[in-house]
Design an enzyme around this catalytic site. Structure first.
Site, mmCIF file in Angstrom:
data_model
loop_
_atom_site.group_PDB
_atom_site.id
_atom_site.type_symbol
_atom_site.label_atom_id
_atom_site.label_comp_id
_atom_site.label_asym_id
_atom_site.label_seq_id
_atom_site.Cartn_x
_atom_site.Cartn_y
_atom_site.Cartn_z
ATOM 1 C CG HIS A 18 38.247 43.358 46.947
ATOM 2 N ND1 HIS A 18 39.526 43.758 46.647
ATOM 3 C CD2 HIS A 18 38.063 42.171 46.281
ATOM 4 C CE1 HIS A 18 40.115 42.862 45.868
ATOM 5 N NE2 HIS A 18 39.241 41.890 45.622
ATOM 6 C CG HIS A 21 38.826 45.193 42.708
ATOM 7 N ND1 HIS A 21 37.880 44.554 43.466
ATOM 8 C CD2 HIS A 21 39.268 44.282 41.809
ATOM 9 C CE1 HIS A 21 37.744 43.305 43.031
ATOM 10 N NE2 HIS A 21 38.581 43.122 42.030
ATOM 11 C CB CYS A 126 42.750 27.859 35.993
ATOM 12 S SG CYS A 126 42.259 28.776 37.475
ATOM 13 C CB CYS A 129 44.052 31.967 35.435
ATOM 14 S SG CYS A 129 44.932 31.388 36.871
ATOM 15 C CB CYS A 144 45.015 26.950 39.591
ATOM 16 S SG CYS A 144 45.464 28.706 39.520
ATOM 17 C CG HIS A 147 42.435 31.220 41.007
ATOM 18 N ND1 HIS A 147 43.283 31.469 39.951
ATOM 19 C CD2 HIS A 147 41.838 32.395 41.297
ATOM 20 C CE1 HIS A 147 43.178 32.734 39.588
ATOM 21 N NE2 HIS A 147 42.316 33.327 40.390
ATOM 22 C CE LYS A 298 45.060 35.307 47.288
ATOM 23 N NZ LYS A 298 45.639 34.386 46.350
ATOM 24 C CE LYS A 301 32.722 36.886 45.990
ATOM 25 N NZ LYS A 301 32.408 36.408 44.652
HETATM 26 O O1 ME8 Z 1 42.487 40.380 36.576
HETATM 27 N N1 ME8 Z 1 45.439 43.583 45.992
HETATM 28 O O2 ME8 Z 1 40.404 41.310 36.930
HETATM 29 P P1 ME8 Z 1 40.310 41.235 38.529
HETATM 30 C C1 ME8 Z 1 45.898 44.316 44.967
HETATM 31 N N2 ME8 Z 1 39.838 41.299 34.415
HETATM 32 N N3 ME8 Z 1 45.354 44.265 43.732
HETATM 33 C C2 ME8 Z 1 44.324 43.450 43.536
HETATM 34 C C3 ME8 Z 1 43.785 42.652 44.567
HETATM 35 C C4 ME8 Z 1 44.408 42.744 45.856
HETATM 36 N N4 ME8 Z 1 43.993 42.040 46.896
HETATM 37 N N5 ME8 Z 1 42.754 41.939 44.056
HETATM 38 C C5 ME8 Z 1 42.669 42.282 42.737
HETATM 39 C C6 ME8 Z 1 41.429 40.841 36.179
HETATM 40 N N6 ME8 Z 1 43.609 43.176 42.423
HETATM 41 C C7 ME8 Z 1 41.211 41.030 34.679
HETATM 42 C C8 ME8 Z 1 42.106 42.136 34.193
HETATM 43 S S1 ME8 Z 1 43.052 43.756 32.295
HETATM 44 C C9 ME8 Z 1 42.977 43.811 30.619
HETATM 45 C C10 ME8 Z 1 42.023 42.418 32.710
HETATM 46 C C11 ME8 Z 1 43.880 43.782 41.112
HETATM 47 O O3 ME8 Z 1 38.995 41.823 38.858
HETATM 48 C C12 ME8 Z 1 44.385 42.762 40.109
HETATM 49 O O4 ME8 Z 1 45.761 42.563 40.267
HETATM 50 O O5 ME8 Z 1 40.634 39.883 39.013
HETATM 51 C C13 ME8 Z 1 44.043 43.419 38.785
HETATM 52 O O6 ME8 Z 1 45.074 44.293 38.381
HETATM 53 C C14 ME8 Z 1 42.770 44.198 39.125
HETATM 54 O O7 ME8 Z 1 42.680 44.258 40.545
HETATM 55 C C15 ME8 Z 1 41.524 43.539 38.579
HETATM 56 O O8 ME8 Z 1 41.470 42.206 39.019
#
Ligand code: ME8
Length: 524
Positions: A18, A21, A126, A129, A144, A147, A298, A301
Site C-alpha cells: 500500500h 510501504h 503479539c 509485532c 498490544c 495492534h 490510519k 483492512k
Molecule cells: O515491519 N506509513 O514489515 P511491514 C509509513 N517485515 N510506513 C509504513 C506504513 C505506513 N502506513 N505501513 C508500513 C515489517 N510501513 C518487517 C520489517 S525489516 C528487517 C523487517 C513501513 O510490512 C513500516 O514502518 O509491516 C516498515 O518500515 C515497512 O513499511 C514494512 O512494514
C-alpha cells in the site's frame, strides 16, 4: 572509489503493498538516485520478509501453502516497485535458499560465541509485532498498543539471545555517534527503551511456528523471524560467517537503513547487538520515517481505506509515477508523519510541477521562439557570477546538505524555492516588456538565465521525477540523461550557442491534473 549502501525494511508478504510501504521505497529510491549523482558505487537493497506466524496463519486461512502466498505477494511487491520505478540493485526474499542457509550459520555462530542459551519461558506474544511484549507496555485492557489485539500467552522452552550483555555498548555507541539514529529526536526514544532491555527469545518451538528457518542441529526450533529478517542486510551482500566474500567487504557497513518508526527498536537495538555479537561494523545511520495516513485516518483492512499506489495512478490516469513520487516525498518533513488525500495530491503537484516548474520552462521556450527563432547566440550566455547563477549553485549545495541528513522533503523544498526565485525574476524583469522596448540583449539574457536554471532544476529534481526531468532535458535539447548528471559537474553557461528549439517541439512537461480527468477515470 566512493561507495554508498542503502536498504529499506523488507515488507511482510501477508498482504499487498500500500502507499505506506511505497512511501518508504520511494524515499530510499530518491536517496539512491541522488547519491548515484554523487558517488561512484551505490548499492540499493530491498525485498520481502516471508517467514513467521502471520504468514503461516494467513496462508492457512486461505487454504494455500505459505510458499504459495509468499510467491503471489512477493510478485505484487515487485510489480508495484516496477510501476513506481524503484531502482533497487537487489531484491532479497527471506525464503531465498542462500539467505536461509546463512541465517542458520549466523545462529550457529551466535551459539558458539555463547550469546545464545536455552531457557524455559512464559511470555505474551503479539503476532502483529512478531515479538514478545512486556506486560507493562500493554494497554489498560491488556492489548498490544500497536495492534490493539490481545497477545497470546506462550509457554515454551526457547533459545535466548544475551541482549542485556550489549546494552551498555549500544548506549555508548548511540551517545558517541549522533548520526546513528536519525532524525535525532528519535535517539532519546531508543535510549529510554534500552533502560528496560532484557534478553530476548530468538526461537519458537516448531509446533507453534513451523513456517521459518529451522535451527541447525535442532529442528524442533524455528529461528525467530527478526533474526531471520534483519540478517537480510548482510546475507544479500554474500556475508557468510565461515567464508568471507569480497562483495560483502565492499559495501559493508550500510550507509543508511531506512525504516518506519514502528520498527525502530528492532533496527536500533536488536540489530546492533546482533552485529556486535558477530563482530561486524554497525550501520552509519538508521533513518526512521514517519507514518502515512489516508485522509487523516490510519489505513486498515477493516476500515477498507487501504490505498495502493496503482489506485492513485489509475484514478488520475498518470502516465508515469513521477507526480505520485513527488507528492509522497513532500508529504511530511523528515521523520514526521504525513497524509495522503486526492485533493492535497492534486493541489501540490499542480502547484509545483505544472505551475511553478512546468510553466516556467514552457513560457521561456515560447519567448525564445517568438523573439529569437529559438536560437541561442554567444552574447546571450550570462556570466556565472550573476544573481540567478549564484542562486542555482547555492541550491545545489543546499540540496546536497539536505540529502546528507536524508531530508528528502526539505531538499525538494530547496528546489521549489529556487524555482520561485526564478519565477519572481521573470516577473520582475518582464522579458516580454524588454522585447517591446527593443532591449533584445537584456531580454535574451533573462531567457538564458531561466533556461540554465531549468537545466539545474532538471538534474536536482530527477531523483524524484526521472521522467518529467528527462522531458525537461529533451525540451532543452540536452543529450545527457537528467538523473545521471553528476551534481558536482553542473557548471553555469553550458547551454551552447545554436538552435535550441522551434515552435512544434515545445510541449508541457507536466499537465495539470484536474477534476475532470479524475472524474473521467472514475466513470471509466
Ligand atoms: O515491519 N506509513 O514489515 P511491514 C509509513 N517485515 N510506513 C509504513 C506504513 C505506513 N502506513 N505501513 C508500513 C515489517 N510501513 C518487517 C520489517 S525489516 C528487517 C523487517 C513501513 O510490512 C513500516 O514502518 O509491516 C516498515 O518500515 C515497512 O513499511 C514494512 O512494514
Amino acid at each position: 572509489m566512493t561507495k554508498f549502501y542503502l536498504t529499506t525494511a523488507i515488507d511482510y508478504v501477508n498482504g499487498a503493498p500500500h502507499i505506506g510501504h511505497a512511501y518508504e521505497k520511494i524515499q530510499t529510491d530518491v536517496l539512491a538516485r541522488h547519491f548515484r549523482q554523487r558517488y561512484d558505487d551505490v548499492f540499493f537493497l530491498t525485498g520481502t520478509d516471508e517467514h513467521g506466524i502471520k504468514i503461516q496463519k494467513t496462508s492457512a486461512s486461505m487454504g494455500i501453502s505459505p510458499k504459495e502466498l509468499c510467491d503471489t505477494n512477493a510478485n505484487k511487491f515487485k510489480e508495484c516497485w516496477a510501476g513506481l520505478e524503484i531502482s533497487y540493485d537487489k531484491f532479497i526474499r527471506t525464503t531465498d535458499e542462500q539467505h536461509e542457509e546463512i541465517v542458520q550459520k549466523i545462529f550457529k555462530k551466535l551459539q558458539e560465541n555463547g550469546d545464545i542459551y536455552k531457557h524455559s519461558y512464559t511470555g505474551l506474544y503479539c503476532s502483529g509485532c512478531e515479538s514478545f511484549l512486556n506486560p507493562r507496555d500493554l494497554t489498560e485492557d491488556g492489548l498490544c498498543p500497536d495492534h490493539l489485539k490481545k497477545p497470546e500467552e506462550v509457554k515454551e522452552e526457547n533459545y535466548f539471545f544475551k541482549l542485556s550483555k550489549y546494552k551498555d555498548r549500544i548506549i555508548e555507541y548511540i551517545k558517541n555517534n549522533p548520526d546513528f539514529i536519525q532524525p535525532e529526536f528519535r535517539a532519546n526514544e531508543v535510549l529510554n527503551q534500552l533502560e528496560n532491555i532484557e534478553d530476548i527469545s530468538v526461537s519458537r518451538s516448531k509446533d507453534s511456528v513451523s513456517w521459518g528457518v529451522p535451527v541447525l542441529d535442532d529442528d524442533s526450533q524455528t529461528i525467530y523471524v527478526w533474526i531471520d529478517a534483519l540478517s537480510n542486510y548482510i546475507t544479500a551482500l554474500g556475508y557468510d560467517p565461515v567464508n568471507p566474500n569480497e562483495n560483502f567487504k565492499t559495501y559493508r557497513p550500510a550507509d543508511v537503513q531506512v525504516i518506519g518508526q514502528d520498527i525502530l527498536k528492532f533496527l536500533a537495538i536488536y540489530w546492533p547487538a546482533f552485529l556486535m555479537a558477530l563482530d561486524l561494523p554497525l550501520p552509519k545511520t538508521i533513518f526512521a520515517h514517519g507514518w502515512i495516513t489516508i485522509d487523516e485516518t490510519k489505513m486498515s483492512k477493516s476500515l477498507g481505506n487501504v490505498i495502493a499506489p496503482k489506485d492513485v495512478m489509475e484514478h488520475f490516469e498518470l502516465e508515469h509515477p513521477d507526480a505520485f513520487r513527488y507528492f509522497m516525498m513532500t508529504a511530511a518533513p523528515a521523520g514526521r508523519d504525513g497524509n495522503y488525500s486526492d485533493n492535497d495530491f492534486k493541489e501540490k503537484v499542480n502547484a509545483d510541477l505544472a505551475n511553478n516548474i512546468g510553466n516556467l520552462l514552457n513560457r521561456t521556450l515560447n519567448m525564445l521562439v517568438k523573439y529569437f527563432d529559438g536560437e541561442i547566440k554567444a552574447e546571450f550566455i550570462t556570466p556565472s557570477d550573476n544573481e540567478i547563477a549564484k542562486a542555482a549553485m547555492d541550491t545545489v549545495q543546499a540540496v546536497k546538505a539536505r540529502f546528507d541528513k536524508f531530508e528528502v522533503a526539505e531538499a525538494a523544498q530547496e528546489i521549489v524555492n529556487f524555482a520561485n526565485i526564478v519565477n519572481k525574476y521573470v516577473n520582475d524583469t518582464a522579458p516580454w516588456g524588454l522585447a517591446k522596448e527593443e532591449k533584445m540583449l537584456d531580454c535574451a539574457q533573462v531567457l538564458y538565465n531561466v533556461l540554465e536554471s531549468m537545466r539545474f532544476i532538471g538534474a536536482m529534481l530527477a531523483p524524484y521525477c526521472p521522467n518529467i526531468c528527462q522531458d525537461i532535458y529533451k525540451q532543452l535539447d540536452r543529450k545527457e540523461i537528467a538523473v545521471e548528471v553528476k551534481l558536482d559537474s553542473l557548471k553555469w553557461g553550458e547551454i551552447p550557442v545554436g538552435n535550441l528549439t522551434e515552435k512544434e517541439k515545445i510541449k508541457p512537461v507536466f499537465l495539470r491534473l484536474d477534476s475532470e480527468i479524475a472524474g473521467a477515470a472514475k466513470k471509466a
